[in-house]
Write a protein that holds these residues in place. Structure first.
Motif, short mmCIF file in Angstrom:
data_model
loop_
_atom_site.label_atom_id
_atom_site.label_comp_id
_atom_site.label_asym_id
_atom_site.label_seq_id
_atom_site.Cartn_x
_atom_site.Cartn_y
_atom_site.Cartn_z
N THR A 193 -17.47 37.05 -10.22
CA THR A 193 -16.20 37.52 -10.80
C THR A 193 -16.34 37.91 -12.26
O THR A 193 -15.43 38.49 -12.83
CB THR A 193 -15.13 36.42 -10.69
OG1 THR A 193 -15.60 35.24 -11.36
CG2 THR A 193 -14.83 36.10 -9.24
N SER A 194 -17.49 37.61 -12.87
CA SER A 194 -17.65 37.90 -14.29
C SER A 194 -19.11 38.15 -14.62
O SER A 194 -20.01 37.47 -14.12
CB SER A 194 -17.12 36.74 -15.13
OG SER A 194 -17.30 37.00 -16.51
N ILE A 220 -10.45 48.36 -16.23
CA ILE A 220 -9.36 47.54 -16.76
C ILE A 220 -9.51 47.43 -18.29
O ILE A 220 -10.60 47.22 -18.81
CB ILE A 220 -9.37 46.11 -16.18
CG1 ILE A 220 -9.51 46.14 -14.67
CG2 ILE A 220 -8.12 45.36 -16.57
CD1 ILE A 220 -9.77 44.78 -14.07
N VAL A 231 -11.79 47.02 -11.45
CA VAL A 231 -11.23 46.63 -10.16
C VAL A 231 -11.83 47.53 -9.10
O VAL A 231 -11.87 48.76 -9.26
CB VAL A 231 -9.70 46.75 -10.16
CG1 VAL A 231 -9.15 46.48 -8.75
CG2 VAL A 231 -9.08 45.77 -11.14
N ARG A 271 -9.77 45.73 -4.24
CA ARG A 271 -8.95 44.93 -5.16
C ARG A 271 -9.69 43.76 -5.78
O ARG A 271 -9.09 42.95 -6.49
CB ARG A 271 -7.67 44.44 -4.47
CG ARG A 271 -6.77 45.58 -3.98
CD ARG A 271 -5.45 45.07 -3.47
NE ARG A 271 -4.62 46.17 -3.00
CZ ARG A 271 -3.39 46.03 -2.49
NH1 ARG A 271 -2.86 44.82 -2.37
NH2 ARG A 271 -2.71 47.08 -2.10
N THR A 272 -10.98 43.67 -5.55
CA THR A 272 -11.78 42.66 -6.24
C THR A 272 -11.85 43.00 -7.73
O THR A 272 -12.13 44.14 -8.10
CB THR A 272 -13.20 42.61 -5.66
OG1 THR A 272 -13.13 42.28 -4.28
CG2 THR A 272 -14.05 41.57 -6.39
N GLU A 273 -11.61 42.02 -8.57
CA GLU A 273 -11.69 42.23 -10.01
C GLU A 273 -12.97 41.61 -10.55
O GLU A 273 -13.31 40.47 -10.21
CB GLU A 273 -10.48 41.60 -10.71
CG GLU A 273 -10.46 41.85 -12.21
CD GLU A 273 -9.18 41.36 -12.89
OE1 GLU A 273 -9.23 41.05 -14.10
OE2 GLU A 273 -8.14 41.29 -12.19
N LYS A 313 -14.77 40.90 -14.21
CA LYS A 313 -14.57 40.92 -15.66
C LYS A 313 -15.89 41.17 -16.38
O LYS A 313 -16.96 40.76 -15.93
CB LYS A 313 -13.98 39.59 -16.11
CG LYS A 313 -12.58 39.33 -15.58
CD LYS A 313 -12.03 38.00 -16.08
CE LYS A 313 -10.62 37.76 -15.55
NZ LYS A 313 -10.07 36.46 -15.99
#
Length: 576
Positions: A33-34, A311, A321, A325-327, A329
Motif C-alpha cells: 500500500t505504500s 493522487i 489509484v 481502486r487500489t490506492e 501511496k
C-alpha cells in the motif's frame, strides 16, 4: 500458406495469452500500500528510473498496465514460434553509462552488431553506367566508396568527410544527452542544477568551434538541404534522407528534419559509434535485462496494473489509484507515460495550473508510422542481388533495407499523400530481418521480417477509420511494393501483425501513435521538451516527474530520460 488475411480474434487472443504466461513471471509480487516511489509504466525508461532509484535506497514499485513489461521495447510471440520486436526493433542509442551502471550484460543483454548496415535495392538498373543494381553501406570505408562510385565519384570522395562531420558534431553535443536541461523557471532551490546545465550548454557550444554554423544548420534546416550540400546523387541522398524523417511526420524538404537525422546517428554500440544492432531474443531482452537489475536490487514490478489517477494533496503528489481502486501511496511518482497521458488523463482536472495544461494540450504527437510484423517461411530474394543459397542470409539481409528510396522525391510524395489524409501510393519502407543474425527468434529456415512504414496518417480523409479492411489493404500495398523488389515475398508469408497509428496508441499508450512520445521538432526539444514550462522532469506538483521519451533528450531506446529523471528526483527528495 495461412493467406495474407489478418489474424482472427480467437487465434490472436490465444497466442497473446500463451505469451502472457511466459513473461508474467516478472510480475508475481504482492502489491503493498505504500512505497517511497511509484513508477507509472514499465517501458525501458520507467524500468531504468526504477533501477536507479532502488539502487539509491528508495523502495520502488513499477505499475505496468499491459501483461508484459517493456513498453515499446518488447518481444511478443504473435505467431507461434516467431518472436517479434513488436514496436521498437533496433538498438543503438542506449547510453553506454546506463549499460555499465546497471550491468545489463550481466543481466542478459546480448547484441549482434550489423555490418553492413544499409541496403537500398533498385527496381531498375541505374547509376552512372546504367548497371548499378543497389547501394550497400557499412563500416568498410573503401567498400562504401566503391558502392557510391557507381552513382558519383564526387560523392564517393565526400562520404567519409560527411560521416566525420556528423561524428564531430554528435560527439560535441553528446554530453547534453546525459545531463538535464536548465529550467526556464529557475528557483533558488534548483539554481545550482540550472547553472550547471547552462554551463554545460555553453561548454558544448565552445567544443563545436568551427562546426557551430553546421550544427545550427542541422538543428533548423531541411535534411535535404544539408544532404544537397554534400552529395549530388540518388539513391545515396534518399537513403540518408530516411534518417531525417524516420518516425516523424515531416519531409526531408521541411525545416527541422535535419535534426532527426542527427539524432539517429548519435548512438554507440559495443564501443562502435553510430553502430546499430539486433538484440538477441528481440528488444524485449533490453527491457528484461533492466527489469532483472531493478528486481535484483529490490524493486517490485507489476503487470496488469493500470493506473487510473495520480493522487495529490495541495501542491504535492501522494500516490496513485489503480483502475481496480487500489490506492498506493508514495512521496515520489515518476510517469513513463506520454505527457498527454500523465498531465491530461491521469491528473485530476484543476490540479495542473491552467497555463501548464494549455501548453500540454498543444504538444504535437503527429505520427506517420504503421509497423507490420511478418512471419515468413524463407528469406526474401531480391532481384537486385539474388540469393546465392536458398536458406542462407546474404550480407544485405542483415541491413536496414530501404524500399521506395531510389529518389528523395518518392519520400516527399509519400509525405504529401499523408497530408491529404490518404495512404501513400508508394510508402517509404524500412525492412529489417533480425533472424538473419539472431537464431533464437524464428524456427530453423524461417524468418522474422519487421516493416517500419511511412507515411500513414492517424486520421484518414473523409472521416475514414483504421478498420480491419483499411489495415489489410494498406498492408497488401506494402507487400506489393516488396514483391516488386523481391518476387515471391508474398507467397512466403505465414502471418502478419499490422499496427497503424491508432493501434500503436491503443496497445502501447503512444499518444497519436508517436514513437517518440511527441514530435522531435525544435520547438519540442531540450529546454522545451515537452514544453518550456515542464522541461527538466519536474512538474508543478512537488514529487511528480516525467521519465519517458516525452522528456529530454527524446525518443528512441536511449534511457537517458529515465536515468536523468531519477537523478533529479533523488536530488529533490530532501526537500519533499
Amino acid at each position: 500458406m495461412n493467406s495474407l488475411a489478418k489474424l482472427t480474434a480467437p487465434r490472436q487472443f490465444s497466442v497473446l495469452r500463451h505469451f502472457h504466461s511466459s513473461v508474467n513471471k516478472q510480475c508475481l509480487q504482492s502489491l503493498k500500500t505504500s512505497y517511497d516511489a511509484v513508477v507509472i509504466g514499465g517501458g525501458h525508461n520507467g524500468l531504468i528510473a526504477a533501477a536507479y532509484l532502488q539502487k539509491s535506497g528508495q523502495k520502488v514499485c513499477v505499475l505496468e498496465r499491459r501483461h508484459v513489461l517493456g513498453g515499446a521495447a518488447v518481444t511478443e510471440e504473435i505467431v507461434p514460434g516467431f518472436k517479434f520486436s513488436r514496436a521498437s526493433y533496433l538498438l543503438s542509442l542506449l547510453r553506454p553509462q546506463i549499460v555499465q551502471d546497471l550491468e545489463l550484460k550481466k543481466y542478459g543483454l546480448k547484441v549482434y552488431l550489423r555490418d553492413p548496415s544499409s541496403y537500398t535495392p533498385l527496381r531498375k538498373p541505374g547509376g552512372k553506367n546504367g548497371t548499378a543494381r543497389s547501394l550497400l553501406l557499412g563500416r568498410d570505408h573503401e567498400e562504401n566508396m566503391k558502392q557510391i562510385a557507381q552513382f558519383s565519384e564526387k560523392d564517393a570522395q565526400a562520404f567519409g568527410m560527411y560521416e566525420n562531420h556528423l561524428d564531430r558534431i554528435g560527439s560535441a553535443i553528446t554530453p547534453l544527452l546525459d545531463a538535464p536541461p536548465p529550467s526556464l523557471e529557475i528557483s533558488f532551490k534548483h539554481i545550482k542544477q540550472s547553472l550547471q546545465s547552462i554551463f554545460l550548454l555553453l561548454s558544448t557550444a565552445s567544443h563545436l568551434g568551427n562546426d557551430l554554423p553546421a550544427f545550427y544548420d542541422l538543428m533548423t534546416a531541411p535534411g535535404q538541404k544539408v544532404l544537397n550540400k554534400w552529395f549530388e546523387s540518388e539513391p545515396l541522398r534518399a537513403t540518408l534522407a530516411t534518417d531525417s524523417v524516420i518516425g516523424a511526420m515531416t519531409s526531408p524538404l521541411l525545416p527541422g528534419s535535419a535534426y532527426v537525422l542527427l539524432h539517429h546517428v548519435m548512438g554507440e554500440l559495443e564501443g562502435v559509434k553510430g553502430a546499430w544492432g539486433y538484440v538477441e531474443g528481440g528488444m524485449g531482452t533490453v527491457s528484461k535485462a533492466i527489469a532483472n537489475c531493478a528486481q535484483d536490487h529490490g524493486a517490485e514490478l507489476f503487470c496488469d496494473k493500470p493506473v487510473a489517477q495520480i493522487i495529490t494533496k495541495g501542491d504535492k503528489v501522494t500516490g496513485v489509484v489503480l483502475e481496480d481502486r487500489t490506492e498506493v501511496k508514495a512521496k515520489l511518482v515518476l510517469s513513463n507515460a506520454t505527457p498527454k497521458v500523465t498531465f491530461i488523463d491521469l491528473l485530476p482536472r484543476g490540479v495542473l495550473p491552467a497555463e501548464h495544461r494549455k501548453a500540454m494540450e498543444h504538444v504535437d504527437y503527429t505520427s506517420p508510422v504503421t509497423k507490420i510484423n511478418v512471419a515468413v517461411d524463407r528469406i526474401p530474394n531480391f532481384t537486385a542481388d539474388p540469393n546465392v543459397r536458398d536458406k542462407e542470409p546474404m550480407p544485405h539481409h542483415r541491413c536496414t533495407i530501404h524500399l521506395n528510396c531510389e529518389d528523395s522525391a518518392l519520400i516527399h510524395d509519400a509525405y504529401l499523400d499523408a497530408q491529404r489524409g490518404e495512404l501513400p501510393t508508394k510508402p517509404m519502407i524500412e525492412m529489417v530481418i533480425p533472424s538473419s543474425l539472431d537464431p533464437t527468434i524464428a524456427p530453423p529456415g524461417k524468418h522474422v521480417v519487421l516493416l517500419f512504414t511511412q507515411y500513414t496518417p492517424y486520421t484518414l480523409a473523409g472521416g475514414r477509420t483504421w478498420d480491419d479492411d483499411t489495415r489489410n489493404k494498406y498492408a497488401d500495398s506494402v507487400f506489393d511494393t516488396i514483391e516488386d523488389y523481391a518476387p515471391g515475398f508474398k507467397s512466403s508469408v505465414i502471418d502478419r501483425d499490422i499496427l497503424s497509428p491508432p493501434d500503436l496508441e491503443r496497445i502501447f499508450g503512444l499518444t497519436g501513435g508517436n514513437i517518440f512520445h511527441g514530435a522531435m521538432s525544435l520547438d519540442q526539444l531540450y529546454l522545451a521538451r515537452p514544453t518550456p514550462l515542464v522541461s527538466n522532469y519536474r512538474c508543478p506538483i512537488a514529487g511528480l516527474y516525467i521519465c519517458g521519451s516525452g522528456a529530454h533528450p527524446g525518443g528512441g531506446v536511449m534511457g537517458s530520460a529515465g536515468r536523468l529523471a531519477a537523478q533529479v528526483a533523488l536530488a529533490d527528495v530532501k526537500h519533499l
